[in-house]
Scaffold this motif. Structure first.
Motif, mmCIF file in Angstrom:
data_model
loop_
_atom_site.group_PDB
_atom_site.id
_atom_site.type_symbol
_atom_site.label_atom_id
_atom_site.label_comp_id
_atom_site.label_asym_id
_atom_site.label_seq_id
_atom_site.Cartn_x
_atom_site.Cartn_y
_atom_site.Cartn_z
ATOM 1 N N VAL A 142 0.868 -1.178 0.000
ATOM 2 C CA VAL A 142 0.000 0.000 0.000
ATOM 3 C C VAL A 142 0.903 1.226 0.000
ATOM 4 O O VAL A 142 1.700 1.431 0.923
ATOM 5 C CB VAL A 142 -0.941 0.030 1.228
ATOM 6 C CG1 VAL A 142 -1.827 1.279 1.181
ATOM 7 C CG2 VAL A 142 -1.801 -1.225 1.281
ATOM 8 N N SER A 172 -10.930 1.719 3.343
ATOM 9 C CA SER A 172 -11.597 0.804 2.417
ATOM 10 C C SER A 172 -11.552 1.378 0.993
ATOM 11 O O SER A 172 -11.815 2.567 0.768
ATOM 12 C CB SER A 172 -13.052 0.611 2.838
ATOM 13 O OG SER A 172 -13.684 -0.350 2.028
ATOM 14 N N GLY A 173 -11.171 0.506 0.059
ATOM 15 C CA GLY A 173 -11.088 0.927 -1.347
ATOM 16 C C GLY A 173 -9.719 1.421 -1.766
ATOM 17 O O GLY A 173 -9.529 1.847 -2.907
ATOM 18 N N SER A 174 -8.726 1.374 -0.841
ATOM 19 C CA SER A 174 -7.361 1.773 -1.208
ATOM 20 C C SER A 174 -6.750 0.746 -2.155
ATOM 21 O O SER A 174 -7.023 -0.459 -2.073
ATOM 22 C CB SER A 174 -6.485 1.898 0.046
ATOM 23 O OG SER A 174 -6.984 2.891 0.920
ATOM 24 N N SER A 175 -5.897 1.226 -3.056
ATOM 25 C CA SER A 175 -5.264 0.338 -4.034
ATOM 26 C C SER A 175 -4.229 -0.555 -3.360
ATOM 27 O O SER A 175 -3.382 -0.083 -2.588
ATOM 28 C CB SER A 175 -4.587 1.165 -5.136
ATOM 29 O OG SER A 175 -3.984 0.319 -6.090
ATOM 30 N N HIS A 177 -1.180 -3.379 -4.086
ATOM 31 C CA HIS A 177 -0.251 -3.738 -5.156
ATOM 32 C C HIS A 177 0.499 -5.026 -4.830
ATOM 33 O O HIS A 177 0.780 -5.320 -3.660
ATOM 34 C CB HIS A 177 0.773 -2.616 -5.351
ATOM 35 C CG HIS A 177 0.167 -1.271 -5.554
ATOM 36 N ND1 HIS A 177 -0.383 -0.859 -6.741
ATOM 37 C CD2 HIS A 177 -0.008 -0.226 -4.683
ATOM 38 C CE1 HIS A 177 -0.848 0.373 -6.631
ATOM 39 N NE2 HIS A 177 -0.631 0.779 -5.371
ATOM 40 N N LEU A 212 -9.624 -8.060 1.546
ATOM 41 C CA LEU A 212 -9.851 -7.179 0.388
ATOM 42 C C LEU A 212 -11.347 -6.978 0.157
ATOM 43 O O LEU A 212 -12.177 -7.876 0.362
ATOM 44 C CB LEU A 212 -9.212 -7.766 -0.866
ATOM 45 C CG LEU A 212 -7.700 -8.035 -0.785
ATOM 46 C CD1 LEU A 212 -7.224 -8.700 -2.068
ATOM 47 C CD2 LEU A 212 -6.929 -6.741 -0.524
ATOM 48 N N SER A 213 -11.671 -5.786 -0.328
ATOM 49 C CA SER A 213 -13.068 -5.515 -0.696
ATOM 50 C C SER A 213 -13.363 -6.009 -2.104
ATOM 51 O O SER A 213 -14.524 -6.312 -2.428
ATOM 52 C CB SER A 213 -13.364 -4.016 -0.595
ATOM 53 O OG SER A 213 -12.537 -3.287 -1.475
ATOM 54 N N SER A 214 -12.338 -6.094 -2.938
ATOM 55 C CA SER A 214 -12.520 -6.628 -4.293
ATOM 56 C C SER A 214 -11.203 -7.191 -4.805
ATOM 57 O O SER A 214 -10.113 -6.796 -4.356
ATOM 58 C CB SER A 214 -13.041 -5.538 -5.249
ATOM 59 O OG SER A 214 -12.058 -4.521 -5.408
ATOM 60 N N GLN A 228 -1.603 -3.208 -9.559
ATOM 61 C CA GLN A 228 -2.770 -3.267 -8.678
ATOM 62 C C GLN A 228 -3.438 -4.637 -8.809
ATOM 63 O O GLN A 228 -3.714 -5.094 -9.915
ATOM 64 C CB GLN A 228 -3.778 -2.170 -9.024
ATOM 65 C CG GLN A 228 -5.012 -2.200 -8.138
ATOM 66 C CD GLN A 228 -5.947 -1.049 -8.398
ATOM 67 O OE1 GLN A 228 -5.518 0.107 -8.393
ATOM 68 N NE2 GLN A 228 -7.223 -1.334 -8.631
ATOM 69 N N LEU A 231 -8.508 -4.142 -4.058
ATOM 70 C CA LEU A 231 -8.769 -2.980 -3.200
ATOM 71 C C LEU A 231 -8.932 -3.437 -1.753
ATOM 72 O O LEU A 231 -9.491 -4.504 -1.479
ATOM 73 C CB LEU A 231 -10.038 -2.260 -3.659
ATOM 74 C CG LEU A 231 -10.032 -1.715 -5.097
ATOM 75 C CD1 LEU A 231 -11.391 -1.093 -5.424
ATOM 76 C CD2 LEU A 231 -8.912 -0.693 -5.293
ATOM 77 N N SER A 232 -8.410 -2.636 -0.855
ATOM 78 C CA SER A 232 -8.486 -2.986 0.565
ATOM 79 C C SER A 232 -9.927 -2.889 1.068
ATOM 80 O O SER A 232 -10.783 -2.217 0.475
ATOM 81 C CB SER A 232 -7.581 -2.059 1.385
ATOM 82 O OG SER A 232 -8.048 -0.721 1.278
#
Length: 270
Positions: A142, A172-175, A177, A212-214, A228, A231-232
């Motif tokens: 991150v 939430s939603g942070s990229s 890698h 992860l959220s996604s 990427q 998303l967190s």
């Protein structure tokens, strides 16, 4: 039948015969350069003799004119030969200069081509080296984050009694890698880890990304450093959104190693 003259009846030579002999004598005297020394006394003897020698003087003048014309022709031929020789020499020099100029131009062209080739190859090597370094480089999972929960922290929140990885602060939603180059071996639900991804790194180790959220990758996909992958979020066993990161010697739970030492060992400042 032979005819003979009568004894005592000798006659002088005819005028035509005398003229013929004079001309022959002139040619001989002119060739030997003694015309002047022989003719002058005879011409000076009497006016009558001078009158009779008029043909001799005319022959001498004609001989001089002929000699002059021959000399002029010889001079012209020599001048023409010298001009032709000078022209041939100039043409040869010009051809030599042109040949040398062509050789210099070809050498300069070869040097320029060799230099361009060397520069191109150097750029290609530099690009390959840069790509090699990029592909073998490691990054933080991150960007701009920090470790909020350390490795081996103890709490009743974990079934094993201690933290098997580290948590990175992430809304939430942070990229998220990939930390390095590798191949995805797991992408989906991971129980207490929620939505998680496991990557087999090129050096044979494994990294895990949990809660992860996604998900942005699938099993079998090759990833590169900084790519990427999701998303967190706050899926699975969590108290709030963050990224759970593990470093392992194998793909399964229980093979974890110190993730801080792992990342720092690969040049990541955490």
């Amino acid at each position: 039948m032979a005819f003979t003259r009568a004894t005592g009846k000798h006659r002088g030579a005819s005028r035509a015969a005398r003229t013929t002999r004079k001309i022959a004598g002139i040619a001989t005297l002119t060739a030997t350069g003694v015309v002047a020394s022989v003719a002058s006394p005879a011409l000076a003897a009497t006016d009558a003799a001078a009158t009779q020698d008029t043909g001799l003087r005319q022959a001498v003048v004609a001989g001089d004119e002929l000699a002059g014309r021959i000399a002029a022709q010889a001079d012209a031929q020599q001048a023409a030969a010298e001009a032709a020789a000078a022209k041939a020499k100039a043409e040869a020099l010009a051809a030599k200069v042109a040949k040398e100029a062509k050789q210099r131009a070809e050498e300069a062209k070869k040097k320029a081509e060799a230099k361009a080739k060397a520069e191109r190859e150097a750029k290609e090597r530099a690009a390959r080296e840069a790509e090699r370094k990029r592909l073998n480089a490691f990054v933080a999972p991150v960007e701009g984050s920090y470790v909020s929960t350390p490795y081996k922290a103890t709490s009743g929140l974990w079934s094993s009694g201690s933290h098997s990885g580290i948590d990175f602060h992430a809304a939430s939603g942070s990229s998220v890698h990939a930390v390095g180059r590798g191949t995805v071996v797991e992408a989906g639900w991971g129980g207490a880890y929620g939505n998680n991804i496991v990557i087999k790194m090129n050096d044979g180790t494994y990294t895990q990304y949990g809660h992860l959220s996604s998900l942005g990758v699938s099993v079998g996909q090759t990833v590169t450093p900084g790519q990427q992958i999701g998303l967190s979020g706050a899926t699975g066993n969590v108290t709030g959104p963050h990224l759970h990161f593990e470093a392992r010697t194998g793909p399964d739970y229980g093979s974890d190693i110190d993730p801080i030492a792992y990342l720092r060992g690969h040049g990541v400042n955490v």
